[in-house]
Design an enzyme around this catalytic site. Sequence first.
Site, PDB file in Angstrom:
ATOM      1  N   HIS A 289      -6.186   4.178   7.636  1.00 14.97           N
ATOM      2  CA  HIS A 289      -7.277   4.745   6.763  1.00 14.97           C
ATOM      3  C   HIS A 289      -8.699   3.602   7.001  1.00 14.97           C
ATOM      4  CE1 HIS A 289      -4.108   6.220   3.644  1.00 14.97           C
ATOM      5  NE2 HIS A 289      -4.694   7.158   4.411  1.00 14.97           N
ATOM      6  N   TRP A 445      -5.892  -1.627   6.288  1.00 10.55           N
ATOM      7  CA  TRP A 445      -4.629  -2.090   6.826  1.00 10.55           C
ATOM      8  C   TRP A 445      -3.581  -1.114   6.431  1.00 10.55           C
ATOM      9  CZ3 TRP A 445      -7.672  -4.815   3.113  1.00 10.55           C
ATOM     10  CH2 TRP A 445      -8.618  -5.749   3.430  1.00 10.55           C
ATOM     11  N   HIS A 446      -3.728   0.077   6.744  1.00  9.54           N
ATOM     12  CA  HIS A 446      -2.510   1.174   6.631  1.00  9.54           C
ATOM     13  C   HIS A 446      -2.093   1.754   7.742  1.00  9.54           C
ATOM     14  CE1 HIS A 446      -4.628   1.744   2.194  1.00  9.54           C
ATOM     15  NE2 HIS A 446      -3.874   0.553   2.473  1.00  9.54           N
ATOM     16  N   VAL A 447      -1.974   1.055   8.878  1.00 11.30           N
ATOM     17  CA  VAL A 447      -1.472   1.514  10.224  1.00 11.30           C
ATOM     18  C   VAL A 447      -0.272   2.329  10.248  1.00 11.30           C
ATOM     19  CG1 VAL A 447      -3.020   0.288  11.604  1.00 11.30           C
ATOM     20  CG2 VAL A 447      -0.685  -0.530  10.761  1.00 11.30           C
TER      21      VAL A 447
END
Length: 511
Positions: A289, A445-447
């Site tokens: 995101h 930080w939503h890998v």
Amino acid sequence: MEYDEIIVGAGSAGAVLAARLSEDPDRTVLLLEAGPDYASIEEMPDDLLKPWVSWADHDWGFEAEAAPGRTIKLHRGKVVGGSSAVNGTIALRGVPGDFQAWVDQGNDEWSWEKVLPAYRRLESDPEGGDFHGTNGPIPIERPEPAEWQPIQRAFHEACLALGYADVVDHNLPDATGVGSWPRNREHGNRVSTNMGYLVPNRGRLNLTIRAECLVNRVIVEDGVAVGVEVESGGELQEVRGKRITLSAGALVSPAILLRSGIGPAEKLEPHGIGQVLDLPGVGENLVDHFSVGVQAVPKEGTPHDVSVVTEVGLRYTAEGSDQFNDMQLAVSTIFDREQVRGLTDHPRRSGATFGVGAVVQRTRSRGRLTLRSADPHEQPQLDMHYATDAEDMRRLIEGARLSWRVMHGPEMAPFVEEIIAPSAEVIASDELLAEYIRATTSTTWHVTGTCRMGPADDVLAVVDQYGQVRGIAGLHVADASIMPDIVSCNTNLTSIMIGERVAEWQRDGTG
Ligand SMILES: Cc1cc2nc3c(=O)[nH]c(=O)nc-3n(C[C@H](O)[C@H](O)[C@H](O)COP(=O)(O)OP(=O)(O)OC[C@H]3O[C@@H](n4cnc5c(N)ncnc54)[C@H](O)[C@@H]3O)c2cc1C
């Protein structure tokens, strides 16, 4: 000795898997973690207890190319609890349409009806009712409107004035609008998967947690995973297990597969790694995101508690989109830079700022992970390709303009000294705004997605829908990397839910 289960990575999913599998006293479980371990709340340092206190002390230090030549920091937690131990504690669930997309891609065990019991099982949410669990390991808190900081309240009022609904519980399946973020906290303290799942179960004799153990690769013999090679105490050692599950997160699980020779030849040969199995999808489908923000300097004397960064958020559907809640908007305040010293990718690095930012949720842009070398100490190459998809860009442009309207509304006026960026000229032009987004958009930080699940005819599927690696017996992946498509929300609860769901199958022998 041979363990029944070896789990690599004690993060959002791995800690859950270890806790659930070790409920069976006859099953021996070894949980290997590269970072340090804090075995009780008394030992926990402040950065792990307080959301938005800097996470720099327990970080992998990954760097990624947001676009060719533009490097950003991409934080991941390196500690027992993983990224759940350093994250912002926003505890949101995906929406039913997210999971319908997973089913449509051939993963019928992940329908909304089937994931809901796992979402309920993981939480203890005082909202209760048909959609919430009330006695799970992760407590959920929502700040009461009376507690909100003045800027957060103004954001809420501005969204209501623009016609968005007031939402009490963002986690109801059809909720859309603005309200308090639910948080995985108790009395204001972050509750990671270490605290929720492992701390209460550390007495189990069949559960061994080994910290500061860096897993290099999986050992495969005749097509069967039989153990892992681990660096521990400065020595390279091997440990054997009947089943190996990688839960090292979306940036390391695929790297471990590649170092083990599992992946396409073009990603292995340059590093002298012999191919064990050709799986073209390993490290592809890197999805995150990413955001765009309108930044301001607050007026002198604006009241603010420096421990608060964001309390209120808007989940909404972009104009013309057929994906429910495919966007988020939130206000974040950074009045004390020392407190959030991990947050370095900010347009203005000194002094207090606050901003309203938009984040695309059902992201279409796809990045790629490749190795830089076969050395586990060297970081992978991360090409994020942010906002390369036209529909992502269209929704971000709309989101930037919505952020701009909120920032210029009468509700925010008492707090805005000066808007720093972008300028009115940029906001007015699609072309300039797209350029601004390409130059500034960054991670939230939503890998996810780098070992995605899928059926046998999906050439890029790395695991089947139970998390079993295609073509290697005894090897599984369970973490954010197996999501075939990113969910429309911050990814921690869904990663925990993945741990819960895979544990069900591993316990009953389905997976
Ligand atoms: C700064 C930050 C803020 C965030 N904020 C939010 C938020 O507010 N809300 C939300 O929902 N989500 C948030 N997220 C995202 C969320 O925390 C992640 O999506 C989730 O934790 C991913 O879970 P995981 O199990 O896939 O990986 P992780 O939780 O990252 O776990 C991977 C574990 O594997 C270990 N590991 C890695 N490599 C090795 C190796 N070679 N050997 C041994 N161990 C290894 C790691 O140290 C780590 O403990 C945030 C993330 C970060 C980093």
